[in-house]
Design an enzyme around this catalytic site. Structure first.
Site, PDB file in Angstrom:
ATOM      1  N   ASP A  25      19.239  -6.995  41.070  1.00  0.00           N
ATOM      2  CA  ASP A  25      19.948  -6.388  42.624  1.00  0.00           C
ATOM      3  C   ASP A  25      19.245  -6.189  43.446  1.00  0.00           C
ATOM      4  OD1 ASP A  25      19.540  -3.805  40.672  1.00  0.00           O
ATOM      5  OD2 ASP A  25      20.679  -3.318  42.076  1.00  0.00           O
ATOM      6  N   GLY A  26      17.198  -5.449  43.307  1.00  0.00           N
ATOM      7  CA  GLY A  26      17.308  -5.583  44.598  1.00  0.00           C
ATOM      8  C   GLY A  26      16.712  -6.126  45.061  1.00  0.00           C
ATOM      9  N   ASP A  35      18.644  -4.987  32.479  1.00  0.00           N
ATOM     10  CA  ASP A  35      19.872  -4.500  32.565  1.00  0.00           C
ATOM     11  C   ASP A  35      20.587  -5.005  32.398  1.00  0.00           C
ATOM     12  OD1 ASP A  35      18.306  -2.084  32.821  1.00  0.00           O
ATOM     13  OD2 ASP A  35      18.015  -2.225  35.004  1.00  0.00           O
ATOM     14  N   ARG A  59      17.835  12.223   8.367  1.00  0.00           N
ATOM     15  CA  ARG A  59      18.113  12.287   9.193  1.00  0.00           C
ATOM     16  C   ARG A  59      18.342  12.082  10.654  1.00  0.00           C
ATOM     17  NH1 ARG A  59      11.155  12.380   9.883  1.00  0.00           N
ATOM     18  NH2 ARG A  59      10.662  14.599   9.258  1.00  0.00           N
ATOM     19  N   MET A 107      16.830   1.483  28.078  1.00  0.00           N
ATOM     20  CA  MET A 107      17.398   0.887  28.687  1.00  0.00           C
ATOM     21  C   MET A 107      17.927   1.193  29.267  1.00  0.00           C
ATOM     22  SD  MET A 107      12.894   0.563  30.542  1.00  0.00           S
ATOM     23  CE  MET A 107      12.289   1.319  31.016  1.00  0.00           C
ATOM     24  N   ARG A 153      19.120   0.998  32.718  1.00  0.00           N
ATOM     25  CA  ARG A 153      19.538   2.536  34.508  1.00  0.00           C
ATOM     26  C   ARG A 153      21.386   2.446  34.222  1.00  0.00           C
ATOM     27  NH1 ARG A 153      15.718   2.609  38.513  1.00  0.00           N
ATOM     28  NH2 ARG A 153      14.758   0.500  37.920  1.00  0.00           N
ATOM     29  N   GLU A 160      19.323   5.307  28.998  1.00  0.00           N
ATOM     30  CA  GLU A 160      19.256   6.190  29.116  1.00  0.00           C
ATOM     31  C   GLU A 160      19.945   7.087  30.706  1.00  0.00           C
ATOM     32  OE1 GLU A 160      15.264   4.369  31.828  1.00  0.00           O
ATOM     33  OE2 GLU A 160      17.245   3.071  32.630  1.00  0.00           O
ATOM     34  N   HIS A 197       9.392   0.655  27.369  1.00  0.00           N
ATOM     35  CA  HIS A 197       9.104  -0.196  28.531  1.00  0.00           C
ATOM     36  C   HIS A 197       8.450  -1.301  27.781  1.00  0.00           C
ATOM     37  CE1 HIS A 197       8.235   1.591  32.268  1.00  0.00           C
ATOM     38  NE2 HIS A 197       8.570   0.815  32.889  1.00  0.00           N
ATOM     39  N   ARG A 200      10.437  -4.234  27.543  1.00  0.00           N
ATOM     40  CA  ARG A 200      10.632  -5.453  28.781  1.00  0.00           C
ATOM     41  C   ARG A 200       9.433  -6.346  28.947  1.00  0.00           C
ATOM     42  NH1 ARG A 200      10.934  -1.997  34.363  1.00  0.00           N
ATOM     43  NH2 ARG A 200       9.050  -2.929  34.879  1.00  0.00           N
TER      44      ARG A 200
END
Ligand code: F6P
Length: 362
Positions: A117-118, A142, A177, A184, A186, A237, A286, A289
């Site tokens: 998007d950026g 994402d 446990r 990730m 966002r 996250e 990461h 990624r």
């Protein structure tokens, strides 16, 4: 002079970017006889005029390789760019005019921006200011771009998380446990939800559904009550408890987005405060990624790369390659930048997950 096109990869990297670069290079050169210029490090390379010629030779062996051979930067916002002054100080400047004149000097028949998007919003601003010969390829683990059902990199990230969940299942069971996996994504829960479904998680917490920790703990109690003394919780996250804030590691500013992290530990602390369960937290970070793209992303990267070249050939600038209901289509770039594509809390995926007993804490 022969016809030339350019390509840059902007924002965070992801598996599959090299597949896009390869497909663009092969299709442009072999089908149209165009030259292909690779721009280094996203918009930073446009500012610094750092280019490389891409040939069939330079992209060979690149399809299975992760990362991006062109480099990328998620601090290269041309409209708020950190410029280093001669005295060492850094000032934020709008360097878009210089990028525009560098772009004009390159004399490209078309520029392909591979980004999330950026980067797409920077590309869109350049188009609005007159640099119209731009098309886009959507990428981000994402999967949060409204324009397309799938972005390059998402499926590989999901594969990585599912592999981690499979591994955590066995050790969780051995030690009775609760295993928390922070993933990730966002502000979108696509990675958490898709991998939670595919990995057989028991709890999935996503940004789109604020959770009540007591509901989550009740789900663990129910499993214990049935004699199953371990559980797996996938926590995005961007997940947050009802009334709580996002877990932010580093605040954002005009040059970069805020960095999220800690949502898994926050849940672990709440469980530890309220129960006797033994809890461990894994933050995949990461790893999601890195590494080789899965088959789906290699195929998608190739389809998107070829489509982007076709968009330029057809003069369909201001569009991005996209997948809609399984078909490869072109969507206006505004669609990629207007709003994030988020998980629908009442949608089919969430209902499916609830159908098999996954707890969202709502
Ligand atoms: O947008 C992709 C992404 O991996 C997000 O899921 C994550 O929040 C962010 O980038 C991490 O960014 P960085 O690489 O700057 O730490």
């Amino acid at each position: 002079m022969s016809t030339r096109i350019g390509i840059l990869t902007g924002g965070g990297d992801c598996p599959g970017l090299n597949g896009v670069i390869r497909a663009v290079t092969l299709h442009a050169r072999q089908t149209y006889g165009w030259e292909v210029v690779g721009i280094h490090n996203g918009f930073e390379g446009l500012y610094d005029e750092e280019y490389i010629e891409l040939t069939a030779h330079s992209v060979q062996h690149s399809l299975p390789r992760g990362g991006t051979m062109l480099g990328s930067s998620n601090r290269a916002n041309p409209f708020a760019y950190p410029v280093k002054l001669p005295d060492g100080r850094v000032e934020i400047h709008d360097v878009s005019a210089r990028c525009m004149s560098n772009l004009a000097r390159l004399d490209l028949h078309g520029l392909i921006v591979v980004g999330g998007d950026g980067s797409m919003s920077f590309a869109h601003k350049f188009i609005q200011r007159g640099a119209t010969r731009i098309v886009g390829v959507p990428k981000t683990i994402d999967n949060d771009l409204e324009a397309t059902d799938y972005t390059v990199g998402f499926q590989t990230a999901v594969e990585v998380v599912v592999d981690a969940i499979d591994r955590l299942h066995t050790t969780a069971e051995s030690h009775e446990r609760i295993m928390i996996v922070e993933v990730m994504g966002r502000y979108a829960g696509w990675i958490a939800l898709t991998s939670g479904l595919a990995g057989g998680a028991h709890v999935v917490l996503i940004p789109e559904i604020d959770y009540n920790a007591d509901r989550v703990i009740e789900a663990f109690h129910r499993r214990h009550g049935r004699g199953v003394s371990y559980s797996i919780a996938v926590v995005a996250e961007g997940a947050k408890p009802r009334g709580g804030a996002l877990s932010v590691v580093t605040a954002g500013d005009i040059t970069r987005q805020e960095k999220l992290g800690g949502s898994g530990m926050r849940l672990a602390e709440m469980i530890a405060e309220r129960t006797e369960y033994e809890v461990r937290t894994t933050v995949l970070g990461h790893i999601q990624r890195g590494g080789a793209p899965c088959a789906f992303d290699r195929e998608l990267a190739t389809r998107f790369g070829v489509k982007a070249v076709e968009l330029i050939a057809e003069g369909k600038f201001g569009h991005v390659a996209a997948v809609e209901n399984g078909h490869l289509v072109a969507k206006p770039m505004e669609k990629a930048v207007k709003k994030l594509k988020l998980v629908d809390p009442a949608g089919e995926l969430v209902r499916t997950a609830k159908g098999v007993g996954i707890e969202f804490g709502d």
